[in-house]
Design a protein around this motif. Sequence first.
Motif: not given
Length: 294
Positions: A71-78, A87-93, A162-167
């Motif tokens: 999940s750390y890696g996912l966040l860093a890449l995004l 990546l034209p979306v807003e991110l909330v961890a 509008d999406a839940l993003v998982l690692g």
Amino acid sequence: MNIAANIVDELETPTADGAVAHALFADAPNSVSFNKLRKRLLRNVRQAFDDFAMLKGQKRWLIGLSGGKDSYGLLALLLDLQWRGLLPVELVACNLDQGQPNFPKNILPDYLTKIGVKHRIEYRDTYSIVKEKVPEGATYCSLCSRLRRGNLYRIAKEEGCDALVLGHHREDILETFFMNFFHGGRLASMPAKLLNDEGNLMVLRPLAYCAEDDMAKFAAAMQFPIIPCDLCGSQDGLQRNAMKEMLADIERRMPGRKDTMLRALAHVNPSHLLDPKLFDFAGLMAGETAPKSE
């Protein structure tokens, strides 16, 4: 168009201030091997975006952050892709504090604040529920994941996402496939893109093409403050561990098999399986044109 095709050129193009990466990468190794690893992971993520139309209509994503390497890696890449305008979306961890004993509550909020990421820390004592409901000696993973997922769905809606993003990565997908194959009697795995039952939230897995070994190397190089799991991670002999060992053994004896198996999941021929709901076997008649498989 294959959006991953020009990833190398894009990653090596500096911005106006001369930077070639998100500030999160400021202390990352400046080595050929690490740069190749980062580019490979970003290429894999962008390929998943492309193959599964993950960016279609998306505006705001909730990133499930457990404190583990993936999940750390996912966040860093995004974050890196977002910083580059790819990546034209807003991110909330979001971290769901499940009430595990000795959970270091300050690590994730401190880290996310330091790197300037909008976040939400939610406390729900699902740990006690799992310990109470699951019999001694049984595995916690199934109930734990269901409770966690339900809370993340709720939080995503509350946060206007509008999406839940998982690692979940390549090995997670393959292990799930073989768990269903051996223990569930069905051909199914984790989809890279899933619509929830209510039809108002996407579940995305951008790391679907990323190898677990690459994610481990990436996390070590980035020195993420890893938080171990004291629930599922504390159990031995899990079915998933058996699948992991089996796949690792196959890969040792026949290098490249994991990628081959992952490709197989994307090339399904229903007419060569045994499910009459997927293929019209009853319609097959000698002397007539056979129905085409999907």
